[in-house]
Design an enzyme around this catalytic site. Structure first.
Site, PDB file in Angstrom:
ATOM      1  N   CYS B 255       0.330  -9.128   0.089  1.00 54.04           N
ATOM      2  CA  CYS B 255       1.303 -10.143  -0.341  1.00 54.04           C
ATOM      3  C   CYS B 255       2.200 -10.587   0.822  1.00 54.04           C
ATOM      4  CB  CYS B 255       2.093  -9.649  -1.546  1.00 54.04           C
ATOM      5  SG  CYS B 255       2.793 -11.017  -2.494  1.00 54.04           S
ATOM      6  N   HIS B 341      -2.410  -8.561  -5.452  1.00 53.68           N
ATOM      7  CA  HIS B 341      -1.975  -7.160  -5.542  1.00 53.68           C
ATOM      8  C   HIS B 341      -3.080  -6.236  -6.033  1.00 53.68           C
ATOM      9  CE1 HIS B 341       2.346  -7.374  -4.633  1.00 53.68           C
ATOM     10  NE2 HIS B 341       2.185  -8.633  -4.967  1.00 53.68           N
ATOM     11  N   GLU B 343      -3.208  -3.095  -5.991  1.00 50.60           N
ATOM     12  CA  GLU B 343      -2.698  -1.893  -6.674  1.00 50.60           C
ATOM     13  C   GLU B 343      -2.432  -2.202  -8.145  1.00 50.60           C
ATOM     14  OE1 GLU B 343      -0.886  -3.932  -5.040  1.00 50.60           O
ATOM     15  OE2 GLU B 343       0.931  -4.226  -6.214  1.00 50.60           O
TER      16      GLU B 343
END
Lengths: 546, 363
Positions: B255, B341, B343
């Site tokens: 990001c 993202h 994760e």
């Protein structure tokens, strides 16, 4: 991979007569499929024994055969037409069974006709409870403990090992027919006999019943490259123990945290990928223990299902249409979102509204029929409502049942006292949602109702909100009714007639005139697949109050 | 029925919405944005990348399953304010520790509900991101306008150092042979968890840490974190990253970290019209040809033309909706980054393989 150009003509198999458990949903998917393939310049030949369908309209396919759904008809069609491929996933279990029968007889091979959008071994695994269980064990997915029995004696032996309550599920039947719960030893013989008779292969699964667990359904699409997306997650308001077709359901899932949902998503994808190698739609059902959030797989349907039709309408994503394109070779990232026309078809719809589906039963037409709901689907149809809250969608759905219900208010029926109501709602019947509301109106607590029904408290809190509003409304006359309260009632799905009956001495017209004068009028919102993130070109609309 | 107090939402372009107060009673300001995700509200509220922002949740019911201690991306709520259609006080989840309302009160988050969020989202989509103010104490629009005028624009605003850790800290197995230095511009806890659960030992450094600070940890690789604010206002971070790249060790950015890697390669960033925030953004990995549904949260992007004309940069991932650049890698260094993202907390787990790739580069 782009479209497979060797496919120039496709046979679509319809679902035959409309019966309880398999209704017009497959007419919807078959019609979408026909349209989707013709759009690609493919010649569509269609077989269905039911002429009272949209798909058999002459304009839907290049050639329509109104013939019995059997192998002879298939062979006749294959002799008269050059057909490159058959798409059997649009006509429910009926079409799949016919496709399989023809496959076993070598018909498809004989006429050099490919099966697309399906994997016969996958259907076998999904429908055969024992094969399904073994596959789940292999991929490390939990399932309810179960054994396959081919005789009453075997069934009794396994029942002893597993313990009550049990579910008896016959293999290869429609809409769960012949299945049922067994709470004690005395019910066992009858249930086993019924199940074994219902199964075309004289086979039943004796399974531990996870009564009271929460039930979820995911609708998936997969392409040849093994890209998978979840189109819709549906939560059953009624817990496990009632056929999904007979459950009140809601989308998106209301009571799932992200951790619980992602576990479900991962497992659904794993299950679909482990099941053969077909591209198209798939439906996966899970049960979740509300105490521990432990998850078990209930079933997988490697085809467009009854729920896919609901999921399509609920999200705006045309599952059958896209599944047909995937069957002829396209990948999801090569297709566009049909609603926005600019963004990709490879995505997962986001909803900014609530969908509630309520089944419609016709027990008054089946005198003497058992109206207790269970594994076998008994509803004859369903209504789907869209709202900007669960309460609004639920009341709109109830209003649409055409059974004199005014929202969740159902007048002149319940003469039961609260203690009787608590007993009554322990057994799922068609009017349970209305009796739950009656119980709440009488001051029964959410906790007691949750215990009696296994329904998640969140839904009951919402129904409580409706009851609270009704109690407030009953304190006023049309003249004294405050603007704020009227607005709040409309936002929570109260109909004008419903409000007029609650307040008494007032008519539907008076309520309508009053809110019109106050400027409390409907606004129209879009079902656009993307929660307003992108501009929609071909959405559809629902009305609400804001 | 509790009579909830009135609250007002005012946008910088003068648009006003009346709703009901939720969470803390008070006034709050920030940049308005929307999130289309249907699950994971608590993770969103605690994500440091949302620092300075007031979030509209498009999903119409928020708070249904309460709050839980482990469903967080940092220790505190990072959003400035919350806008919803139906924010729920009553919740149902055995594992939950409390309600959304209590949680927002404890974290001093002023919120407003009963807003026509769909109309509001369509407005933001058309007019673009702008500042806004929510108040449940000042109900005079003129006064709110004056308050709102004091709020600086997000464009050119450096916010990362405000959410970064002050002291370095470590997570994971200290005896692990794989050591990763993480620069914290607002790192999400699950990014660290995705690395430690793969056996790595991570040390998280403040945004202002120097290369020599980090080298004392003897890292096998460097991770450039996500975070809030305008990357173009972060020269200090770009300078540090340029030094890191000289080390020729594996570098992974997510990001804001992706935008910084672009800036370190002289690729400019820009402020997007209204950003990407949600859990359903389609990304194609153009190396493998496979697609992934991703979690996104960004209001700035990297200039696609500059990426394409940079001979040292290879595009690895693109967005299937708008063809924006989602992933890049350097041809002459073991450095790569993604705009989304992986994760994904909340969100689909389709992209977790990127952590395997990163750890694999250090083995």
């Amino acid at each position: 991979m782009p479209r497979d150009n060797s496919i120039k003509s496709v046979l679509i198999i319809g679902s035959g007569p409309i019966v309880i458990g398999q209704a017009c949903e497959f007419d919807y998917s078959g019609s979408q499929a026909a349209r989707s393939l013709r759009e690609e310049g493919i010649k569509v030949i269609l077989i269905n024994s039911n002429p009272a369908t949209i798909m058999t309209d002459p304009m839907m396919a290049d050639r329509v055969y109104l013939l019995p759904l059997n192998v002879d008809s298939i062979e006749k069609i294959l002799t008269e037409n050059q057909i490159d491929a058959v798409l059997p996933t649009m006509g429910g279990q009926t079409a799949l069974n016919l496709c399989k029968e023809a496959d076993e007889l070598g018909i498809w091979e004989k006429y050099n006709c490919r099966l697309i959008g399906v994997d016969v071994a996958a259907i076998d695994t999904a429908e055969d409870r024992e094969k399904f269980r073994q596959l789940m064990v292999k991929i490390g997915m939990a399932v309810a403990p179960s054994r396959v029995a081919n005789s009453v004696l075997e069934g009794k032996e396994f029942a002893q090992q597993i313990g009550f309550p049990l579910v008896i599920r016959p293999s290869f039947t429609l809409g769960g027919s012949g299945g049922g719960f067994v709470h004690s030893k005395d019910e066992l013989d009858e249930a086993l006999n019924r199940g074994l008779t219902a199964s075309p292969m004289h086979e039943v699964l004796v399974e531990k019943a996870v009564l009271g667990w929460k039930e979820y359904e995911l609708e998936l699409l997969r392409d040849q490259a093994d890209n998978v997306v979840i189109i819709c997650t549906v939560e059953n308001v009624d817990p496990m123990g009632i056929h999904t077709g007979d459950s009140i359901t809601v989308a998106p899932a209301m009571t799932l945290s992200d951790t619980a949902f992602q576990e479900m998503r991962n497992k659904a994808i794993l299950m679909m990928r482990s099941l053969g190698n077909f591209s198209g739609g798939c439906n996966v059902q899970f049960a979740q223990n509300p105490e521990t959030e432990e998850l078990i797989a209930v079933e997988i349907n490697p085809r467009v299902s009854r729920s896919s039709a609901l999921a399509s309408k609920a999200t705006g994503y045309p599952i059958a249409k896209v599944a047909s394109k995937l069957a002829i070779g396209y990948n999801l990232d090569e297709l566009k979102n049909q609603i926005t026309q600019t963004t990709s078809a490879y995505f997962e719809p986001a909803l900014d509204y609530v969908i509630v589906k309520v089944p419609r039963w016709n027990f008054d037409k089946f005198k003497g029929g058992n109206d207790t709901l269970g594994l076998q689907m008994k509803s004859v149809g369903e209504v789907m409502a869209i709202g900007r809250s669960f309460t609004e969608a639920l009341q709109k759905a109830c209003q649409s049942l055409e059974n004199d219900a005014l929202g969740l208010g159902y007048y002149g029926k319940s003469l039961m006292r609260s203690s009787e109501l608590i007993e009554y709602i322990k057994t799922p019947k068609w009017d349970r949602i209305f009796r739950i509301k009656d119980a709440l109106m009488q001051g029964v607590t959410v906790k007691t109702i949750a215990q009696a029904t296994g329904i998640d408290r969140w839904f009951l809190f919402q129904i409580q909100k409706i009851c609270d509003l009704e109690k407030q409304l009953s304190k006023y006359t049309i003249e004294t009714l405050p603007e704020e309260l009227l607005k709040e009632a409309k936002k929570n799905g109260f109909g004008d007639e419903q409000i007029s009956r609650i307040m008494r001495n007032c008519t539907e017209e008076q309520v309508y005139e009053k809110r019109k004068a106050l400027g409390i009028t409907r606004v129209y919102k879009m079902v656009d697949t993307c929660s307003a993130e992108f501009e929609a070109k071909t959405p559809y609309f629902y009305s609400t109050f804001e | 029925m509790n009579k909830q107090a009135t609250a007002i939402l005012l946008l910088a372009d003068g648009t006003t919405y009346y709703g009901k107060a939720f969470g803390k009673t008070g006034t709050t300001t920030g940049e308005i944005c929307f999130n289309t995700g249907m699950t994971g509200y608590q993770e969103v509220f605690t994500d440091p990348s949302y620092y300075g922002q007031i979030v509209i949740m498009n999903n119409v019911h928020v708070g249904n399953y309460g709050v839980k201690e482990s469903d967080v991306e940092s220790a505190t709520v990072k959003i400035q304010g919350l806008i919803g259609r139906n924010l729920e006080e009553l919740y149902s989840r055995k594992q939950a520790k409390g309600s959304l309302d209590e949680y927002l009160k404890q974290n001093n988050i002023v919120s407003i509900e009963d807003v026509d969020t769909r109309a509001l989202v369509a407005h933001v989509r058309t007019k673009g991101a702008m500042n806004c103010i929510i108040s449940s104490e000042i109900l005079e629009v003129e006064q709110l306008k004056q308050e709102l005028a004091k709020v600086p624009s997000m464009d050119g605003l450096e916010l990362a150092s405000r959410v970064s850790t002050q002291e370095a800290y470590e997570q994971g197995d200290k005896s692990s042979p794989i050591k990763i230095a993480v620069i914290d511009y607002g790192v999400k806890q699950n990014i660290l968890t995705c690395m430690t659960s793969r056996g790595a030992h991570v040390k998280v450094f403040p945004a202002t840490a120097t290369l020599s600070d980090m080298k004392s940890f003897n890292p096998n690789g460097y991770f450039i974190s996500n975070g809030p604010g305008d990357p173009a206002a972060m020269d200090y971070a770009v300078d540090t990253l340029k030094e890191i790249l000289q080390e020729d060790k594996p570098v992974f950015g997510i990001c804001l970290g992706h935008q910084l890697l672009a800036l370190a390669n002289d690729i400019p960033t820009y402020k997007m019209h209204h950003g990407h925030r949600g859990l359903n953004h389609p990304v194609k990995n153009i190396i493998t040809g496979l697609c992934e549904i991703t979690t996104q949260n960004h209001g700035f992007g990297v200039d696609p033309e500059a990426v394409k004309s940079n001979s040292n940069i290879e595009i690895t991932h693109i967005n299937l909706n708008d063809d924006s650049i989602e992933g890049i890698r350097m041809k002459d260094k073991p450095a790569f980054s993604v705009q989304y993202h992986p994760e994904s907390f909340p969100g689909p787990h389709d992209s977790r393989y990127l952590f395997d790739d990163f750890i694999g580069m250090m083995k």
